[in-house]
Design an enzyme around this catalytic site. Structure first.
Site, mmCIF file in Angstrom:
data_model
loop_
_atom_site.group_PDB
_atom_site.id
_atom_site.type_symbol
_atom_site.label_atom_id
_atom_site.label_comp_id
_atom_site.label_asym_id
_atom_site.label_seq_id
_atom_site.Cartn_x
_atom_site.Cartn_y
_atom_site.Cartn_z
ATOM 1 N N TYR A 140 14.731 13.103 -0.954
ATOM 2 C CA TYR A 140 14.593 14.233 -0.454
ATOM 3 C C TYR A 140 14.710 15.189 -1.311
ATOM 4 O O TYR A 140 15.277 16.363 -1.564
ATOM 5 C CB TYR A 140 14.147 14.201 1.085
ATOM 6 C CG TYR A 140 12.582 13.856 1.561
ATOM 7 C CD1 TYR A 140 11.885 12.672 1.453
ATOM 8 C CD2 TYR A 140 11.837 15.114 2.087
ATOM 9 C CE1 TYR A 140 11.280 12.215 2.430
ATOM 10 C CE2 TYR A 140 10.990 14.236 2.826
ATOM 11 C CZ TYR A 140 9.827 13.640 2.899
ATOM 12 O OH TYR A 140 8.901 12.792 3.334
ATOM 13 N N LYS A 190 16.449 -1.467 2.936
ATOM 14 C CA LYS A 190 15.218 -1.920 1.601
ATOM 15 C C LYS A 190 16.566 -2.637 1.176
ATOM 16 O O LYS A 190 16.748 -2.892 0.171
ATOM 17 C CB LYS A 190 14.420 -0.991 0.751
ATOM 18 C CG LYS A 190 13.549 -2.426 0.072
ATOM 19 C CD LYS A 190 12.854 -2.777 0.566
ATOM 20 C CE LYS A 190 11.311 -3.811 -0.522
ATOM 21 N NZ LYS A 190 10.465 -4.965 0.540
ATOM 22 N N ASP A 222 9.043 -2.545 4.861
ATOM 23 C CA ASP A 222 8.129 -3.152 4.737
ATOM 24 C C ASP A 222 7.943 -3.871 5.736
ATOM 25 O O ASP A 222 6.605 -4.304 6.297
ATOM 26 C CB ASP A 222 7.796 -3.867 3.075
ATOM 27 C CG ASP A 222 8.904 -5.326 2.889
ATOM 28 O OD1 ASP A 222 9.529 -4.654 3.896
ATOM 29 O OD2 ASP A 222 8.570 -5.828 1.665
ATOM 30 N N ASP A 246 9.992 9.257 7.344
ATOM 31 C CA ASP A 246 8.698 9.771 6.870
ATOM 32 C C ASP A 246 7.322 8.945 7.398
ATOM 33 O O ASP A 246 6.541 9.491 8.359
ATOM 34 C CB ASP A 246 7.889 10.515 6.144
ATOM 35 C CG ASP A 246 7.336 11.501 5.889
ATOM 36 O OD1 ASP A 246 6.892 12.038 6.412
ATOM 37 O OD2 ASP A 246 6.760 11.663 4.630
ATOM 38 N N ASP A 250 4.644 8.560 11.000
ATOM 39 C CA ASP A 250 3.365 8.906 11.409
ATOM 40 C C ASP A 250 2.343 6.888 11.007
ATOM 41 O O ASP A 250 1.742 7.804 12.004
ATOM 42 C CB ASP A 250 3.097 8.902 9.720
ATOM 43 C CG ASP A 250 2.942 10.276 8.966
ATOM 44 O OD1 ASP A 250 3.881 11.075 9.751
ATOM 45 O OD2 ASP A 250 1.646 11.066 8.740
#
Ligand code: IPM
Ligand code: MG
Length: 356
Positions: A140, A190, A222, A246, A250
């Site tokens: 970000y 990751k 993942d 982020d 959700d």
């Protein structure tokens, strides 16, 4: 007397924050809450009035306050602005300026809403998961960034970067929260592909040595996404970087029935906090009195718990939300077939009534 900066922002932000303010007014009047409110501008509405999505005045007042209550930012009318002027930059700027690195996003399923979840009841019933998201670093904020022309074509670039100190401090947040819960931290990365994640994993291991009572595990992002929809109850605390957090938050939100239910806290090292629903400004439903104000109301409860040390009043708000759900009141997003949905204003009033 605590001083709170209220930043409704854009879209449904104003409507949902108005309901949270009703709750604060009621606690001020009847329960000696002692909260003094100042109002400010952020996001697209701040840009419209001042030419900046994060006016200097907002930052100055924020620094004089004990906490911030924020609605949401963003809207289609501001999408074509130069990047630094867009509403989201106001929010990201405020997070960065106040160094709110530790973002807590609890995903709790209210039993009354099990039917509203997109997953089968047995998979989500009793869900109580905490996502700890690093909020002021990673891709970000990493440099270089931008859109350039290279070899005769446009070229977009962002950089996922972390100093070890940035990873360590969010690690400490996660372990300390886990100590008050089921004492399990799952770090999401990751590391099989990205060096920055390899470092993330190493530092999490180092930090874990300070918390022998907490179990640390690692998962690739993942697989984490898959496990969240397959068997979400396996997790206690998940700690992850800004972008992964982020996305996963959700995803976790939907497990609880609606993104309209989830509050969040963003804390700095002194537990100064900004409190906001995790959902966005939902311009498509703004002004229609249908948005769910519960995430914002529950954000006030988090503020009382994490920054203001008024746990009894935090409990009181959460109990009032429970009562209203028990009574069967639902906004459209959490209504099941056959339920009559109530509006944003009425939901706010119902919570206030349940507080008394
Ligand atoms: C969130 C939001 C923000 C983010 C946007 C509005 C910039 O999606 O708080 O999750 O990406 O952090
Ligand atoms: Mg988001």
């Amino acid at each position: 007397m605590s001083k709170i900066l209220v930043l409704p922002g854009d879209g449904i932000g104003k409507e949902i924050v108005a309901q949270a303010l009703k709750v604060i007014d009621s606690l001020n009047a009847n329960n000696n809450l002692g909260m003094n409110l100042v109002h400010g501008l952020i996001g697209g509405s701040a840009y419209d009035e001042t030419g900046s999505p994060l006016p200097q005045e907002t930052l100055k007042v924020a620094k004089e306050c004990d906490s911030i209550l924020l609605g949401a930012v963003g809207g289609h009318q501001w999408e074509a602005l130069d990047r630094p002027l867009r509403p989201e930059r106001g929010l990201l700027g405020l997070r960065a300026e106040m160094d709110l690195f530790s973002n807590l996003r609890p995903a709790i399923l209210y039993p009354q809403l099990a039917a509203a979840s997109s997953l089968k009841e047995e998979i989500v019933s009793g869900l109580d998961l905490m996502i700890v998201r690093e909020l002021v670093g990673g891709i970000y904020f990493g440099e270089p960034r931008g859109i350039e022309v290279k070899d005769g074509q446009r070229f977009g670039i962002n950089s996922a970067t972390y100093f070890e100190s940035e990873i360590a401090r969010i690690g400490h947040s996660a372990f300390q929260i886990a100590q008050k819960r089921d004492k399990r931290v799952c770090s999401v990365d990751k590391a099989n592909v990205l060096e920055v994640c390899e470092l993330w994993r190493e530092v999490m291991e180092e930090v874990s040595k300070d918390y022998p009572d907490v179990e640390l595990s690692h998962i690739y992002v993942d697989n984490a996404a898959m496990q969240l929809v397959k068997a979400p109850k396996q997790f206690d605390v998940m700690v992850t970087s800004n972008l992964f957090g982020d996305v996963l938050s959700d995803c976790a939100a939907m497990l609880t029935g609606s993104i309209g239910m989830l509050p969040s806290a963003s804390l700095n090292k002194d537990n100064f906090g900004m409190y906001e629903p995790i959902h966005g400004s939902a311009p498509d439903i703004a002004g229609k009195d249908i948005a769910n104000p519960l995430a914002t109301i529950l954000s006030v409860a988090m503020m009382l718990r994490y920054s203001l040390n008024q746990t009894d009043l935090a409990d009181k708000i959460e109990a009032a939300v429970n009562t209203v759900l028990d009574q069967g009141y639902r906004t459209g997003d959490i209504a099941a077939d056959g339920d009559t949905a109530i509006g944003t204003e009425e939901m706010g009033d119902r919570v206030v009534a349940a507080l008394k």
